[in-house]
Design a protein around this motif. Structure first.
Motif, PDB file in Angstrom:
ATOM      1  N   GLN A  59     -35.694  47.398 -24.958  1.00 46.20           N
ATOM      2  CA  GLN A  59     -35.472  46.760 -23.609  1.00 46.20           C
ATOM      3  C   GLN A  59     -35.856  47.873 -22.746  1.00 46.20           C
ATOM      4  O   GLN A  59     -35.950  49.030 -23.065  1.00 46.20           O
ATOM      5  CB  GLN A  59     -34.194  46.039 -23.372  1.00 46.20           C
ATOM      6  CG  GLN A  59     -34.445  44.654 -23.803  1.00 46.20           C
ATOM      7  CD  GLN A  59     -35.311  43.620 -23.266  1.00 46.20           C
ATOM      8  OE1 GLN A  59     -35.513  43.778 -21.907  1.00 46.20           O
ATOM      9  NE2 GLN A  59     -36.013  42.835 -24.005  1.00 46.20           N
ATOM     10  N   VAL A  90     -42.046  50.793 -24.845  1.00 43.88           N
ATOM     11  CA  VAL A  90     -41.852  49.131 -24.795  1.00 43.88           C
ATOM     12  C   VAL A  90     -43.051  48.558 -24.847  1.00 43.88           C
ATOM     13  O   VAL A  90     -42.928  47.616 -24.880  1.00 43.88           O
ATOM     14  CB  VAL A  90     -41.253  49.005 -23.436  1.00 43.88           C
ATOM     15  CG1 VAL A  90     -39.864  49.622 -23.272  1.00 43.88           C
ATOM     16  CG2 VAL A  90     -41.966  49.330 -22.412  1.00 43.88           C
ATOM     17  N   ARG A 136     -43.376  40.248 -30.558  1.00 39.60           N
ATOM     18  CA  ARG A 136     -42.540  39.488 -29.840  1.00 39.60           C
ATOM     19  C   ARG A 136     -40.806  39.633 -30.560  1.00 39.60           C
ATOM     20  O   ARG A 136     -40.015  40.007 -29.900  1.00 39.60           O
ATOM     21  CB  ARG A 136     -42.932  37.748 -29.951  1.00 39.60           C
ATOM     22  CG  ARG A 136     -42.513  37.227 -28.606  1.00 39.60           C
ATOM     23  CD  ARG A 136     -43.020  35.929 -28.687  1.00 39.60           C
ATOM     24  NE  ARG A 136     -42.967  35.276 -27.480  1.00 39.60           N
ATOM     25  CZ  ARG A 136     -43.554  34.133 -27.055  1.00 39.60           C
ATOM     26  NH1 ARG A 136     -44.012  33.466 -27.645  1.00 39.60           N
ATOM     27  NH2 ARG A 136     -43.156  33.513 -25.710  1.00 39.60           N
ATOM     28  N   ARG A 192     -39.489  42.968 -29.295  1.00 37.36           N
ATOM     29  CA  ARG A 192     -39.089  43.060 -28.027  1.00 37.36           C
ATOM     30  C   ARG A 192     -37.432  42.614 -27.688  1.00 37.36           C
ATOM     31  O   ARG A 192     -36.996  43.343 -26.755  1.00 37.36           O
ATOM     32  CB  ARG A 192     -39.697  41.957 -27.091  1.00 37.36           C
ATOM     33  CG  ARG A 192     -41.088  41.942 -27.043  1.00 37.36           C
ATOM     34  CD  ARG A 192     -41.717  42.779 -26.026  1.00 37.36           C
ATOM     35  NE  ARG A 192     -43.077  42.669 -25.670  1.00 37.36           N
ATOM     36  CZ  ARG A 192     -43.534  43.942 -25.232  1.00 37.36           C
ATOM     37  NH1 ARG A 192     -43.106  44.817 -25.136  1.00 37.36           N
ATOM     38  NH2 ARG A 192     -44.982  43.749 -24.809  1.00 37.36           N
TER      39      ARG A 192
END
Lengths: 317, 323
Positions: free
Chosen positions: B101, B68, B94, B97
């Protein structure tokens, strides 16, 4: 299991809708049940109102803080106030200053302005600067932290009272109040900085910060929206405990003759003057002393109660 | 070793992997520091669950955090959906993302105590309006009445449901579940595990399921990877790993799971590992498992075994003498 929430979706089907109580709300509710906190709060409010309404109050008693009343003192005895207890009576509610006959009540009321203003302003500067530096040092770590922490150590290692005395004696006499605020904050911000740095270090490793980052949050958001709200409790407690300390410092500096300049009244300065007369007119020494004591006590009680109220493990949840 | 893995049959899968981890490494504290993850390779395909098991300190959480990108790997690559994300900066990450998760181990620590559930679920980017939040809350077994509450008002299981709702808010393709049920009561573990399974079926999610509880992994995961001291020692389908474990460490792990039949439990053979796992700061030479291995011979003390195909399916084992 009598609480409002139960495992699973079944909760709240029949129960009335419950709005969540924020940690701040809970603290307020606890404060409301704490007699010491209420007592402290009442006195703080009283003194703050007194300071705010100073011009009104002096109009009521008819004496400006800097007006001499030669009729209230006995010139033949070297300026001792006429009447008992330093001249306390209908004309001068808390008596007059020995030597020049200025009204003590008016000077106390205006002195509260100076004392509270300097204490609150220097606490505000201290807390703002300390929080900013502490957050940055704790969050970024590494070299930033090393440099900022060493600066904080350096400032804290100064014997602050001696340095304040020295700085205030050589400083230009322009704006004494501003000068006091700046010099007092200059030596106290590292204490806030340290607390905030330590708390930031512990909060930034909590998983909700990681969660925010996984959801795309960046530096400023994480600092201000995720970390800072979780530092509110220690910062608030420090603030309420720093105000009485700063009231004391201001009084000490004025007592030592480097605080606000006469004729501007301040409690510390009045205590200083009172010492000259304490054998003849003890009230003149005691009245500002009691005011100082009550204010410091009230703020300290409030700060202690606030610390208990904000403790998440405290009773009364 | 790296090349062997890259050219191994795992890359020739029927479906292209959603997540491809190749020779991933994480060394903390400079070049001579702790090798928390020391060359890990695996794939996660769309919609599947890969279990990552091992004892504490074996590097499984660090692996999850690198995927992550809470951590930047010191070596190897992480490829997501065909894109190398190993060294992307926060701004470049970004958009990704949303797709990757995470669900955290400690449900109450992973929720900001100063935010309402609505704010937590909609996330720092405010991905959802109130209706969207309530929809998600209902999907994870909570209700609209929970949206305005604060985390301290929830039990552990409910808090974890909120954490799951938050992870779902951006409609991800992959969720890294870092021990999502370890901090919960056993009765609630089952509810959360079943919720995760249901969500996977409905939304076609892929999970990297990090856990130390072998029975939970068996229930959840079609494929399992076993880690020891920063390395994958065995990886394969659930059936091959659970019914015919090939690595002595896997066998020891499985034998530690109690059997719910007293007669079998009393008579079955147990493999008891002696000592503690060695420090990842000073791993033993050769096979890192050899100091605790009953089968260790000279070669194990000098030469690290590569992760190689052994037995049916795609099962791979890193052992000189696989069983």
């Amino acid at each position: 299991m009598s609480t409002t929430v139960q495992e699973g979706a079944a909760a709240g089907a029949a129960a009335p809708p419950v709005r969540g109580r924020s940690p701040g709300r809970i603290a307020c509710e606890r404060l409301r049940r704490d007699p010491a906190a209420l007592f402290g709060l009442a006195i703080v409010v009283l003194f703050v109102l007194m300071a705010l309404a100073a011009p009104l109050l002096t109009r009521l008693n008819g004496w400006e803080p800097e007006t001499f009343d030669k009729t209230a003192i006995d010139q033949a005895l070297g300026g001792v106030p006429k009447g008992d207890f330093g001249g306390i009576g209908a004309e001068h509610w808390l008596g007059v200053e020995p030597g020049n006959g200025r009204d003590v009540f008016s000077r106390i009321v205006y002195g509260a302005r100076v004392s509270l203003l300097i204490a609150v302003a220097s606490t505000a500067v201290t807390v703002l600067a300390g929080t900013a530096v502490g957050l940055v040092a704790g969050y970024f770590g590494g070299k930033v932290d090393t440099v900022l922490s060493r600066i904080m150590d350096l400032v804290m290692s100064f014997p602050s009272l001696i340095f304040m005395l020295a700085l205030l004696s050589i400083a230009p006499d322009a704006n004494r109040v501003l000068l006091l605020v700046l010099i007092m904050s200059m030596f106290s911000w590292p204490y806030v900085g340290r607390i905030v740095r330590g708390q930031t270090l512990s909060v930034k490793h909590r998983e909700f910060v990681d969660a925010a980052r996984v959801n795309g949050a960046m530096g400023p958001h994480i600092l201000l929206k995720e970390i800072l709200p979780n530092l509110a409790a220690p910062i608030l407690v420090y603030t309420t405990l720093a105000i009485p300390a700063n009231i004391g410092t201001e009084a000490a500096l004025s007592f030592l003759g480097v605080g606000v300049r006469p004729p501007t009244p301040s409690w510390g300065q009045m205590i200083d003057n009172g010492l000259l007369w304490y054998q003849v007119v003890p009230t003149y020494f005691m009245i500002p002393g009691v005011c100082l004591f009550l204010t410091v006590l009230a703020f300290t009680l409030l700060g202690d109660a606030l610390r208990d109220a904000l403790d998440p493990k405290g009773p009364g949840r | 070793m790296t090349e062997q893995l890259l050219t191994g049959p795992d890359t020739a899968n029927r479906t292209t992997p959603l997540l491809a981890v190749r020779d991933l490494r994480m060394t903390f504290g400079g070049r001579t520091g702790v090798k928390a993850v020391d060359g890990v390779t695996f794939d996660v395909r769309p919609g599947e669950t890969l279990g990552l098991v091992g004892e504490s300190g074996c590097g499984k959480t660090t692996t999850g955090r690198m995927i992550v990108r809470l951590l930047e790997p010191t070596g190897g690559t992480v490829t997501f959906d065909g894109r190398d994300i190993t060294h992307l900066g926060p701004r470049a990450l970004r958009p990704l993302r949303r797709d990757i998760q995470m669900i955290f181990q400690d449900p109450s620590a992973s929720l900001n105590p100063r935010q309402t559930v609505e704010r937590i679920v909609s996330g720092p980017l405010r991905l959802l309006d109130r209706r969207g939040v309530i929809e998600l809350l209902e999907r994870v077994g909570l209700g609209a009445e929970h949206a305005d509450r604060y985390p301290h008002e929830f039990s552990g299981g409910q808090a974890q449901r909120i954490g799951i709702a938050r992870a779902l808010a951006s409609r991800p393709k992959l969720i890294v579940c870092d021990e999502p049920v370890s901090a919960l009561d056993v009765s609630i573990q089952a509810q959360i595990v079943n919720l995760l399974v249901d969500l996977q079926r409905e939304l076609g999610l892929a999970y990297l399921f990090i856990a130390h509880d072998l029975s939970v992994v068996r229930h959840m995961c079609a494929r399992v990877a076993v880690m020891y001291l920063g390395r994958v020692v065995e990886i394969g389908s659930r059936e091959s790993v659970y019914t015919a474990p090939a690595h002595p460490y896997t066998r020891a792990l499985l034998s530690a799971v109690p059997v719910p039949d007293p007669e079998v439990e009393l008579t079955r053979e147990r493999i008891v590992l002696l000592g503690d796992p060695p420090s990842p700061a000073a791993p033993p030479p050769g096979c890192s498992f050899h100091p605790r291995c009953a089968l260790a011979r000279d070669i194990c003390r000098t030469e690290a075994p590569p992760l190689e195909i052994h037995g049916p399916g795609e099962r791979k084992v890193a052992c000189h003498f696989p069983g």
